[in-house]
Each structure stands twice: as C-alpha cells, then as structure tokens.
Design an enzyme around this catalytic site. Structure first.
Site, mmCIF file in Angstrom:
data_model
loop_
_atom_site.group_PDB
_atom_site.id
_atom_site.type_symbol
_atom_site.label_atom_id
_atom_site.label_comp_id
_atom_site.label_asym_id
_atom_site.label_seq_id
_atom_site.Cartn_x
_atom_site.Cartn_y
_atom_site.Cartn_z
ATOM 1 N N ASP A 101 2.415 14.385 -0.857
ATOM 2 C CA ASP A 101 1.354 15.387 -0.951
ATOM 3 C C ASP A 101 0.049 14.628 -1.204
ATOM 4 O O ASP A 101 0.051 13.417 -1.477
ATOM 5 C CB ASP A 101 1.679 16.402 -2.061
ATOM 6 C CG ASP A 101 0.937 17.722 -1.864
ATOM 7 O OD1 ASP A 101 0.044 17.780 -0.997
ATOM 8 O OD2 ASP A 101 1.244 18.686 -2.591
ATOM 9 N N ASP A 117 -6.036 19.633 1.748
ATOM 10 C CA ASP A 117 -6.413 21.020 2.032
ATOM 11 C C ASP A 117 -7.148 21.597 0.824
ATOM 12 O O ASP A 117 -7.217 20.958 -0.227
ATOM 13 C CB ASP A 117 -5.166 21.852 2.367
ATOM 14 C CG ASP A 117 -4.036 21.676 1.371
ATOM 15 O OD1 ASP A 117 -3.829 20.531 0.903
ATOM 16 O OD2 ASP A 117 -3.345 22.659 1.045
ATOM 17 N N GLY A 120 -0.840 27.420 -1.563
ATOM 18 C CA GLY A 120 -1.465 28.407 -2.443
ATOM 19 C C GLY A 120 -0.499 29.448 -2.974
ATOM 20 O O GLY A 120 -0.926 30.529 -3.395
ATOM 21 N N CYS A 156 28.028 28.707 -14.142
ATOM 22 C CA CYS A 156 28.006 28.257 -12.747
ATOM 23 C C CYS A 156 28.337 26.781 -12.830
ATOM 24 O O CYS A 156 27.735 26.063 -13.634
ATOM 25 C CB CYS A 156 26.592 28.498 -12.201
ATOM 26 S SG CYS A 156 26.031 27.367 -10.948
HETATM 27 N N1 GUN Z 1 1.603 21.982 -3.589
HETATM 28 C C1 GUN Z 1 1.779 23.268 -3.967
HETATM 29 N N2 GUN Z 1 0.878 24.061 -3.342
HETATM 30 C C2 GUN Z 1 0.117 23.259 -2.569
HETATM 31 C C3 GUN Z 1 -0.959 23.504 -1.674
HETATM 32 O O1 GUN Z 1 -1.427 24.618 -1.478
HETATM 33 N N3 GUN Z 1 -1.459 22.407 -1.021
HETATM 34 C C4 GUN Z 1 -0.961 21.152 -1.209
HETATM 35 N N4 GUN Z 1 -1.464 20.145 -0.528
HETATM 36 N N5 GUN Z 1 0.049 20.920 -2.044
HETATM 37 C C5 GUN Z 1 0.582 21.949 -2.712
#
Ligand code: GUN
Length: 722
Positions: free
Chosen positions: A113, A148, A221, A304
């Site tokens: 990410d 983003d 988001g 579980c």
């Molecule tokens: N991880 C959780 N939500 C998001 C997101 O909206 N954008 C990015 N880049 N990573 C995330």
C-alpha cells in the site's frame, strides 16, 4: 506446552514459479457462480488464487513470520506498507539493496500500500505521488498502490468529488512511472455516493499508459464503514463501483478481512481481501470465527476449532505470556480465515455461494440487514449503478444447477431462482398445438398440487388422463417456490427442493395462483386444482401419443426458456422427434430423422447439444453476434436464439477440431449468453465452428485475454482439411 511445537514449519512448499512474461498482470476466470468467480492473477512471484486474502504484514512487527504463512498456511500473497518501509531508514536501505522479498522473507506475491491509509489515520504523509511509485518499483514489489485520496464517509459531496478527481489525475503519472515491472492497484474512492463510485470505476478503469492500465481495483475509503458495521453501505458501494469497472480485473476490498464478510462480498464479486484482523484481534485476545468474534476470557471450550487450538485448552492459552498467546491466537485466526476462503471457493465450484452468504447473513443483525437490502435490489433493480450490477448478477447466473436446495425463508430471492422465473415469464409460451393435433385455444389450466417430485412418478398418470379428457389443457405444477409448467418438471432446483413432506401439502391460496398466472399472461383462462391419486395402470397403446407430445413439449420449452430458441423453431426441430429413454423412463437422447440432436441433462434438467443439433440450429437460425464495441440498435427479442460466440480466423482451425475457445480470440458474443448454458461458436460469416459451454459472460469475453472462454464439446470441422 511450548510455542516451538506449534510453530514448527516443515519446509515443503517450493518457491513459486514466475509467470510467463506475456501473462504478467493477467487475470483469468476459471469458474463462476453468478458474480462470484474463481480466478487467478499471474505475477513474477506466482499466482494469486482468488478469492483470497492478503494478510497485512507490518515489517516492524511480525506476529506470524511471512515464511510460515507461505509454508504452513499456504498464503500466496501478502500486503505490507511501502510508506512504512520508505520512512524507516534501515528498512528502506535493506529493501533497496536486497529487494522487498528478502526484507520480508516471503517468496510469494508481495503487494504494497502507498501511505494513503496513514494519511487517513494520522493526517498528512510526507511522501509524494511519484516518489512512492518509484520506491515500490525499486524495491521489487509485485503489485504496488498509487497514492489515492482517502474519501471519508462524513466528507461533503464536493470533498468526495475532489478525492475522486485527484486520484484519477494521479493515475496516469503513477502508471507511467510503474513501468513494466510494477503492477499497480487503482483504488476506487467516492464515499457513499453511488454515482461517484461509478464515476471513479469508469475513470480508473479506463486510464491507460504505454504499459497498460491498472491490474487490480481496490475499493477504498470503506474501513470506517466496516468499523461501524455499516455493511449495507459497504455492499452498496461495491455494487456501484462494479457497474463500471472492467470485468477482467480483480476487485479488492481494502481493509476487509473478517471471515464473516467473505461469503456475501464474494457472492457480489469481490476477489481479494486484505486485513490485519488476524493479528489485531489476537492482540486483543479475540478469536475469529466464520460467524463472528469471540473473547478468549469468556469461554470454557473452543467454539470454533483449528489445528492450532487442538494443542490447547482456553485456560492454557490464557495462562501463556502475552507474546506467546498472541501468536497462538493469530495462527488460529489466520487458519480460520484461510479455511473460510476455501469454503467460499468450494461453494463457487458447487454453485452454492449464495446459499453460504444467506446462511452467514443470520450471524449478525447488521449483515442480515445488508443481505435483505441486496435482495430488495435484486427483486426490484433501480435505474442507477446498483441496479446495473444487480441485473448483471441475475442474468449471468446459470438458472439451473444440480443438487438439492433446502426450502428456507430466502430461497425465492436467490439469483438463479430469480433468473429462471424471469426467463419463464419472458419466454415460456403455451403449446402451439395439442397432442391430438388440435390448434384451438387452451380450454383450461390445471394446477397439480399436493404431489412431490419427481412429478413424472407422482403425477404423470393424472396429467395424462386429464389431457386425454380435454387435450387443450395447460398443466402447471404448484411448488413451494411457485408454479412451473409440467414440461419443466425435472428442472433443478425445482425438482430437488428439500423439506418436510408438509411442504408439498400446503396448497397456494387462490390469489397467489392468480398472481402467478398473471405473470404468465394466462389469468383469463379458467383453472382447476388437482391432487393426483395413486398411480394406476394406464394403457400405453392408447395414450402413447400423449406421452410423445409431453416429451416434445419438454424439449421445445427447455430450448425456449433456457436457450432462447423461439418455440416455432423448437417445434420445427422436434417435429417427428424420437427418443431413447433410461430405465426410469427419462429421455436420454433425442433424435430427428434418426440423427442424435440433443441429450437432456439429467442432473439439472437442461439440454445438451450434439454436433448434429448445433448444425441444424445454426442452419435454421443463421446469423452471428455483433462485434464487441458496436452498439446493437435493433429490438430486444424475447427469443433471441441460441447464444453464439464469434471467434477470430486464427482460432478456427483449432476450435474447429475441438479445442477450447480461449479468451482474447473472441470477436463478439451475444449478450444473452449464460455461463453454463450451451452456445454455438461461429466464424465471422456465421458458419458453425464448434459448440460448447461458455465459462464467462459476453461482457467478460470482451475484456479478458487469458483463460478459457468456451469449453468446446465438439468441433464442427473435424476431419476437414487434414
Ligand atoms: N487501506 C484501507 N483503505 C484504503 C484506501 O482507501 N486507500 C489505500 N491506498 N489504502 C487503504
């Protein structure tokens, strides 16, 4: 008991093979069940077998070693944060020198990410749009993420519009910099606005650079929604985004990793999940289960199980020191996560993902609310993006399937049942002529009730005597999920509904029957209700022609309802038909002028074509699909004919000999094509090349470039030119 016992890893899983360069970033659909799909994404470090979860690995805190995830839990790919690595000098230096795979010690697919999530949690981040792409590329990430703009649910519409716009503006720069080696995630923002999610899907789906477009589309988001169990909003967002996203790219729910959400999300088309839940919940002394979360300090026995927990009692785990306890619980959580995903994949293979989602919906009030909301969308699709995805989901679901189904509260709204009912209302017609040759209007409708399947055993004798009495009788069977014409008596699941004997003894009330007859446009004809008596001996010679007529109606009606052939064409094909029957007197082969043209499918009630049948149908209904990308401007037909797939010239010699049609070699396909129902494969002159079973929808064929498009049953050019 020591930790070393449970953490022992046998090094048996070899490192993954890199994909062929031409396959890098390609997504292949292997099997479908409605919107759910079994797929695989090809990368330089092996394949992601979807639906799957990318466990989140914090490079600074490794609750479970990534190598152990690969070896023991068969995790194909994980996600870590490039921003965290970039920010820490020693991590960054090591990653730049030795690559991220060595830094993390993981041989499979590494996804990263970008720091957007940190900007959501902590405010701003220092890294730039270009800098973070360059860094991900330089440390050898397989699939990176562009920076983003996180759209929070509480933001104003203008702020969300801006998040979508800025993200889309950054997309081409990011793709250009990623170059050939780094595949990229193109996140979809848009807050709670259906139209903005659809706009983001379109903008991000269409961006292209010299190296192509995005590989995966995560839905962003949504973490704040999941934290507050706003699942209805989550699924609304998913359906809106999917309405415009290209179907050849996996969809990832960013930050979603609770097993409870897997079946429903997968049924609606999610391919990838990622989450730190396995580790975070373990840190909070909580266990994941497929139906929710359980606190360690509240249990006496495990609710579980997992191979990890078989080593311990809850009391023993409670008495471990915190680090060790965290590891035991994290291993359990990861194992449960992996096994729920395996269950989901197997359910897709068996055509049962919807039933699994339905079952799980009873585990949480919020999930149930969301599930019921989805059912409303399916029953009554709106004009917006949610309606587009809902309609696509119904029309891409094979209406028939093998196996029984329990009669439960939600059965009527399962996508395959809704699909079958809408096909029935649209395409089923009353017989063109009656068994005695009469062409007159129908005189009555007979509703067979109080009889259980197989109706050919419980009711045929009554049907035959009623037809003998008045040939112009339309016969319906009353089932707990509505009326079906007698000609479709062996269509599954209608013929395989499981429940107590009572379910066959609860007649519909008069108004319900009328409502159903209105759907068939038959409410003007008088109806009677008949409960079949015990089976009596019948005189075969006298009524043989009634049996033959019933058999013929069954073929004509199935071809029409399931395969779109007009009833008049069906009548032409079956005039003078004969059949071979099984010991249980079911048709197994259907002949026309001595040539075998169809085989009724005994396991689901559909029809299989033979090559002769395919040839005759193509001769009687010539034509070809329009090319992908060209708009159809004719009328929508109730009976558009058997669906056809038109292939490129290069593929004809192979497909004509019986090889499968591969994605990427398809020029056009009829939009009414249903995965799982027969289709014809034709050349660009409409000449028959083969017949087979499509694996994906026409829309997917327009986009996909890897995998099988049509599983060919027989080539039409065998022995020609060789
Ligand atoms: N991880 C959780 N939500 C998001 C997101 O909206 N954008 C990015 N880049 N990573 C995330």
């Amino acid at each position: 008991m020591t930790d070393s016992c449970s953490s022992h890893v046998v090094n048996t899983r070899p490192n993954p093979a890199p994909c062929r360069p031409q396959d890098r970033g390609k997504f292949e659909i292997l099997q479908k069940d409605g919107s759910a799909r079994i797929g695989r994404l090809h990368t330089n470090h092996g394949m992601l077998n979807t639906p799957m979860l990318l466990p989140v690995v914090n490079p600074n805190i490794r609750t479970i070693e990534p190598r152990e995830m690969w070896e023991k839990y068969r995790v194909d790919g994980l996600i870590t944060n490039s921003y965290v690595i970039w920010k820490h000098d020693d991590l960054s230096k090591s990653a730049l020198e030795n690559g991220v795979h060595e830094l993390i010690n993981f041989p499979g697919v590494i996804v990263t990410d970008s720091g957007t999530f940190q900007s959501y949690v902590y405010g701003d981040v220092e890294v730039g749009v270009e800098e973070i792409i360059n860094f991900q590329r330089d440390i050898g990430v397989d699939i990176g993420t562009m920076l983003d703009v996180f759209g929070r649910p509480e933001m104003s519409r203008e702020e969300i519009e801006s998040a979508v716009e800025i993200t889309a503006d950054r997309a081409p720069i990011s793709l250009d910099l990623a170059g050939d080696d780094l595949l990229l995630n193109g996140p979809i923002q848009g807050g709670l606005h259906d139209d903005l999610r659809a706009l983001a899907g379109k903008l991000m789906g269409e961006v292209n650079s010299t190296n192509g477009g995005f590989t995966i589309h995560p839905i962003g988001g949504i973490v704040p929604l999941m934290e507050n169990q706003r699942y209805k909003d989550l699924f609304r967002i998913l359906l809106s985004a999917k309405s415009t996203l290209p179907p050849d790219r996996p969809i990832h729910l960013f930050g979603c990793g609770h097993p409870l959400l897997f079946p429903m999300s997968i049924a609606l088309g999610v391919d990838i999940f990622d989450s730190a839940a396995y580790a975070l919940f373990a840190r909070g002394n909580r266990l994941l289960t497929p139906t929710g979360t359980v606190r360690l300090d509240e249990i006496t026995e495990w609710p579980c199980n997992s191979s990890e927990l078989f080593n311990w009692t809850p009391e023993e785990v409670r008495s471990l020191d915190s680090k060790e306890r965290e590891k035991v619980l994290a291993r359990h959580n990861l194992e449960v996560t992996q096994s729920e995903l395996a269950r989901c994949r197997e359910s897709i293979r068996n055509g049962k993902i919807w039933q699994l989602a339905e079952e799980r919906s009873h585990s949480s009030a919020q999930l149930r609310e969301a599930f019921l909301w989805v059912l409303d969308q399916l029953e009554d699709p709106d004009d917006g993006p949610v309606g587009v995805s809902s309609l696509r989901m119904i029309s891409s679901t094979n209406p028939v399937r093998k196996g029984g189904e329990n009669l439960v509260e939600d059965i009527d709204d399962r996508p395959h049942i809704l699909h079958f009912k809408s096909l029935l209302a649209l395409r089923w017609r009353i017989p063109g002529s009656w068994w005695n040759g009469s062409l007159s209007d129908p005189k009555r409708i007979i509703i067979i009730e109080g009889a259980c399947p197989p109706w050919r055993d419980s009711s045929l004798h009554t049907v035959v005597s009623l037809l003998e009495e008045i040939p112009e009788s339309i016969i319906f069977i009353s089932t707990p999920i509505g009326l079906i014409p007698y000609s479709l008596e062996d269509v599954s699941p209608w013929s395989h509904i499981d429940g107590s004997d009572e379910i066959w003894d609860s007649p519909l009330d008069e108004d319900d029957i009328l409502d159903e007859l209105i759907e068939f446009d038959l409410s003007d004809i008088p109806f009677i209700r008949v409960t079949p008596g015990p089976v009596s001996e019948v005189e075969e010679r006298r009524i043989g022609s009634i049996y033959d007529w019933i058999d013929r109606c069954s073929i004509v009606d199935k071809l029409s309802v399931l395969n779109g052939l007009s009833p008049s064409l069906g009548c032409k094909l079956t005039s003078g038909m004969t059949s071979r029957k099984s010991k249980t007197r079911r048709m197994v082969n259907v002949y026309s002028d001595g040539s075998h043209i169809f085989s009724p499918r005994l396991n689901d009630g559909g029809i299989s074509l033979t090559l002769n049948g395919a040839k005759i149908i193509n001769e009687l209904s010539p034509g070809k699909p329009i090319h992908f990308g060209v708009d159809y401007d004719g009328d929508e037909l109730d009976h558009p004919g058997i669906a056809k797939v038109m292939i490129v010239d290069d593929a004809i010699p192979f497909v004509g000999q019986g090889k499968n049609v591969m994605q990427g070699y398809v020029l056009g396909a009829d939009p009414h094509l249903i995965p799982g129902q027969p289709c014809l494969v034709v050349d660009s002159n409409g000449e028959l090349v083969a017949h087979g079973i499509p694996m994906t929808t026409a829309r997917e064929m327009a986009f996909l470039t890897k995998g099988i498009a049509v599983r060919v049953r027989d080539g039409a050019l065998k022995n020609k030119n060789n």
